[in-house]
Design a protein around this motif. Structure first.
Motif, PDB file in Angstrom:
ATOM      1  N   LEU B  19       0.796  -1.233   0.000  1.00  0.00           N
ATOM      2  CA  LEU B  19       0.000   0.000   0.000  1.00  0.00           C
ATOM      3  C   LEU B  19       0.830   1.286   0.000  1.00  0.00           C
ATOM      4  CD1 LEU B  19      -3.204  -0.507   2.157  1.00  0.00           C
ATOM      5  CD2 LEU B  19      -3.049   0.424  -0.150  1.00  0.00           C
ATOM      6  N   ASP B  20       2.020   1.217   0.580  1.00  0.00           N
ATOM      7  CA  ASP B  20       2.874   2.416   0.608  1.00  0.00           C
ATOM      8  C   ASP B  20       4.033   2.321  -0.384  1.00  0.00           C
ATOM      9  OD1 ASP B  20       1.412   3.654   2.627  1.00  0.00           O
ATOM     10  OD2 ASP B  20       2.402   2.423   4.155  1.00  0.00           O
ATOM     11  N   LYS B  21       3.962   1.334  -1.240  1.00  0.00           N
ATOM     12  CA  LYS B  21       5.084   1.125  -2.167  1.00  0.00           C
ATOM     13  C   LYS B  21       4.998   2.109  -3.347  1.00  0.00           C
ATOM     14  CE  LYS B  21       7.064  -2.637  -4.952  1.00  0.00           C
ATOM     15  NZ  LYS B  21       6.826  -4.021  -5.399  1.00  0.00           N
ATOM     16  N   LYS B  22       5.980   3.004  -3.407  1.00  0.00           N
ATOM     17  CA  LYS B  22       5.960   3.995  -4.481  1.00  0.00           C
ATOM     18  C   LYS B  22       6.275   3.323  -5.818  1.00  0.00           C
ATOM     19  CE  LYS B  22       7.246   7.947  -1.676  1.00  0.00           C
ATOM     20  NZ  LYS B  22       8.267   8.946  -1.364  1.00  0.00           N
ATOM     21  N   ASP B 120       1.030  -6.486  -6.261  1.00  0.00           N
ATOM     22  CA  ASP B 120       1.882  -5.687  -5.368  1.00  0.00           C
ATOM     23  C   ASP B 120       2.959  -4.934  -6.146  1.00  0.00           C
ATOM     24  OD1 ASP B 120       3.236  -7.915  -6.143  1.00  0.00           O
ATOM     25  OD2 ASP B 120       3.741  -8.610  -4.113  1.00  0.00           O
ATOM     26  N   ASP B 122       2.881  -1.832  -7.069  1.00  0.00           N
ATOM     27  CA  ASP B 122       3.065  -0.558  -6.372  1.00  0.00           C
ATOM     28  C   ASP B 122       1.775  -0.202  -5.637  1.00  0.00           C
ATOM     29  OD1 ASP B 122       1.336   0.480  -8.342  1.00  0.00           O
ATOM     30  OD2 ASP B 122       3.020   0.996  -9.642  1.00  0.00           O
ATOM     31  N   LYS B 123       1.759   0.963  -5.046  1.00  0.00           N
ATOM     32  CA  LYS B 123       0.612   1.378  -4.239  1.00  0.00           C
ATOM     33  C   LYS B 123      -0.671   1.491  -5.068  1.00  0.00           C
ATOM     34  CE  LYS B 123       0.829   5.952  -3.201  1.00  0.00           C
ATOM     35  NZ  LYS B 123       1.495   7.194  -2.718  1.00  0.00           N
TER      36      LYS B 123
END
Lengths: 242, 415
Positions: B19-22, B120, B122-123
């Protein structure tokens, strides 16, 4: 048709033409001869109005209008057309597109397909303009565009350069067509031909000739006389004449 | 626990972790500032839509008369408001809301859902999985040749909303179809975010031509995530056209050529206007014996726009080849273009190549055309129109003409 008075032209700040006087009457064809770097192409480019060629002195009068500082495209629309010695390739623009635009500009209504057929360019019409064209194809492409453009003053820069013997008579014949050489009376189209080898004179009759050296016209006369003189003696005697 | 539920749980778990993966590229977007859109009302004919919505749909390639389309799908905000298959094509394809499709065919989730794009990644992919999603499911049945394009339109009509779309297209063995997707906004929309997941499955001997036309607004953000998997002798053609300003778009679609002699072609026409930040690429992964690919990109940078044109070719298979061709015209001193070609080969017998060029419009070419009587504006327009060569998209003439007209209109507006 065209009158040039005391024309001085610089390219990138360097003076190339140093006082040209020239008059081309309606229906006349003139040839320009001279050693490389003498200013022949510069004179044609200056008449055409290419921005890089800066008129520093003198005037160019075309059809009684002072066009010395007129924009390139306006001059073209007024009736000046040029066959470039080394035209650029324009990727993405088709030969047919530019021919069609020219064929219907200035009140023209030229049958493009018929001209393309005469010049053996039917298969080139959908190709990118001048891209990958051979020397002969480039000349034919230029002639096609010019015939479509239907100019009153035709500027031909080395029309025979890079052309093989098979193509030169075709090109000569089409230049005659462009210059309305079939008309003995009432011919309206004028031309200036820059030629290095003079081969084109085997196919195209010119009226007057000039030798241009170091930015000046040093000798004028009948086209054939001038060419014969250069063929026999080169430009050496012209230098002495100066 | 069933296999489906196990997979669903796994997806949720992976999405939560991401969820916070740029994203690797593009500016980071704060997803919390956007609201989920409201529901809209369905219609039984596209011609019954409000005029401004119809016009916006048409501007992104939609034929509201449907005369030249085999099927249609339209999602307004968060609602699938229309879907239709022309009678003659009823036995050739199906078009459904993706949720309805997964309810009807539970195997879709296990077999196709997040199988081409990683949940997964990225966000944005994570957000998509964890929020209510719609989108289309299109399946072209085995052996069917669909001669008229299938059209879809994804549109937002409210400001500051996030549109969350997940599409799946399956072209079954031996089938052939064209899909044209227009993404657009109602006239009053100035800002918002479009998240679009698209997963394509081109089976053995099948062909899919997918054309996406984006029509956004100067303060709008876009984050599409697309990927294709192509089987034996399969052909996947992906066309992308962006001719309107956008605040930012970042997209790097990929095609995995797993099948023998499979082919992928990515073609992009990008027009950078105003302050647009455009980061668009394409990735071709050569895994199948004899697989091949080509990525062609044409970009014009105007105003203060920035265009990052990426291209990546990855080879894992001998006897494969691919080529990148990226060209740009920088027309404004305030703009920027960055062409980033990447070639990665792990197969000694594979051949990868690229060419990239960025430059101005050659003054010599403009003057040459002016010497034939064209004004400077006409000459520049002719050259840029030729540069944005619609023929590279390989579309039917009608669509080709339509996109040519759009390019011409964009040029007139930008001059």
């Amino acid at each position: 048709m065209l009158k040039i008075d005391n024309l001085h032209v610089s390219v990138d700040g360097k003076p190339i033409l140093k006082g040209i006087d020239l008059q081309v009457d309606e229906g006349e064809t003139h040839i320009l001869l001279g050693p490389n770097g003498g200013g022949k192409t510069t004179l044609l480019m200056s008449i055409l109005g290419m921005p890089r060629y800066e008129v520093t002195q003198g005037r160019i009068i075309f059809k009684d209008r002072d066009i010395t500082h007129m924009a390139l495209d306006e001059r073209a629309r007024l009736g000046i057309g040029m066959m470039f010695q080394k035209p650029p390739a324009v990727r993405g623009v088709k030969l047919a597109q530019i021919a069609d635009i020219a064929a219907h500009a200035r009140g023209n209504n030229v049958a493009v397909a018929a001209v393309a057929e005469k010049l053996n360019l039917e298969e080139h019409m959908d190709r990118d303009l001048n891209y990958g064209f051979s020397g002969g194809e480039l000349k034919r492409s230029e002639l096609l565009q010019l015939i479509c453009q239907n100019p009153e003053l035709v500027l031909l820069d080395e029309p025979e350069s890079g052309v093989d013997m098979d193509n030169i008579s075709l090109i000569g014949n089409m230049i005659n067509e462009l210059l309305h050489k079939d008309k003995i009376k009432g011919r309206k189209v004028s031309g200036i031909i820059v030629t290095h080898t003079g081969y084109i004179l085997e196919y195209v009759n010119a009226d007057k000739g000039h030798i241009l050296m170091d930015g000046r016209i040093v000798c004028s006369g009948g086209a054939r006389d001038i060419f014969d003189e250069v063929r026999l003696h080169g430009f050496g005697r012209c230098e002495q004449c100066q | 626990m069933s296999i489906e539920l196990k997979y669903e749980d796994e997806l949720k778990e992976r999405a939560i972790k991401a969820l916070d993966k740029k994203a690797t590229y593009g500016e980071d977007i704060d997803l919390s500032v956007f609201e989920e859109p409201d529901e809209s009302e369905a219609v039984d004919e596209l011609s019954k839509l409000p005029r401004e919505i119809q016009e916006a749909a048409i501007a992104s390639g939609m034929d509201t008369s449907e005369a030249n389309r085999s099927g249609s799908f339209m999602q307004l905000d968060h609602t699938v408001i229309y879907r239709n298959i022309q009678k003659a094509y009823g036995d050739k394809l199906e078009i459904m809301d993706i949720n309805d499709a997964m309810a009807k065919y539970p195997e879709i989730r296990e077999k196709y859902w997040w199988r081409a794009v990683k949940v997964d990644q990225d966000k944005y992919t994570a957000f998509s999985e964890l929020h209510d999603v719609h989108g289309y499911f299109i399946r072209v049945f085995a052996g069917q040749k669909v001669d008229k394009p299938i059209q879809s339109c994804l549109m937002l009509q409210e400001n500051a909303r996030v549109q969350n779309v997940h599409n799946v297209i399956i072209v079954e063995e031996g089938a052939d179809a064209q899909v044209i997707t227009g993404c657009s906004l109602a006239p009053k929309v100035e800002n918002g975010l479009h998240l679009g997941i698209s997963e394509f499955f081109v089976e053995k001997n099948a062909k899919l031509t997918f054309t996406m036309i984006h029509n956004w607004a100067p303060e709008f953000h876009v984050r599409p995530r697309s990927a294709a998997v192509v089987g034996d002798n399969g052909v996947f053609i992906n066309n992308y056209v962006l001719l309107k300003p956008v605040r930012s778009i970042q997209s790097f679609p990929s095609a995995r050529l797993v099948g023998k002699n499979s082919v992928a072609a990515f073609n992009s026409l990008l027009y950078g206007l105003e302050n647009s930040n455009i980061d668009v690429g394409s990735r071709i992964i050569l895994e199948g014996e004899g697989s091949s690919g080509q990525a062609i990109s044409r970009a014009i940078v105007n105003d203060s726009s920035k265009i990052y044109a990426r291209g990546a070719l990855e080879s894992k298979q001998d006897d494969s080849r691919a080529h990148l061709d990226c060209r740009g015209i920088l027309m404004s001193p305030h703009g920027m273009m960055y062409a980033v070609p990447e070639l990665l080969s792990e197969a000694p017998g594979s051949y990868l190549s690229h060419e990239a060029a960025i430059g101005p419009i050659a003054e010599e070419e403009v003057q040459y055309l002016m010497s034939r009587g064209l004004t400077k504006d006409e000459a520049v327009s002719l050259i840029t129109r030729g540069f944005m060569d619609v023929k590279i998209l390989g579309l039917p003439k009608m669509l080709e003409d339509y996109i040519s007209e759009m390019i011409e209109a964009t040029q007139k507006e930008s001059m």
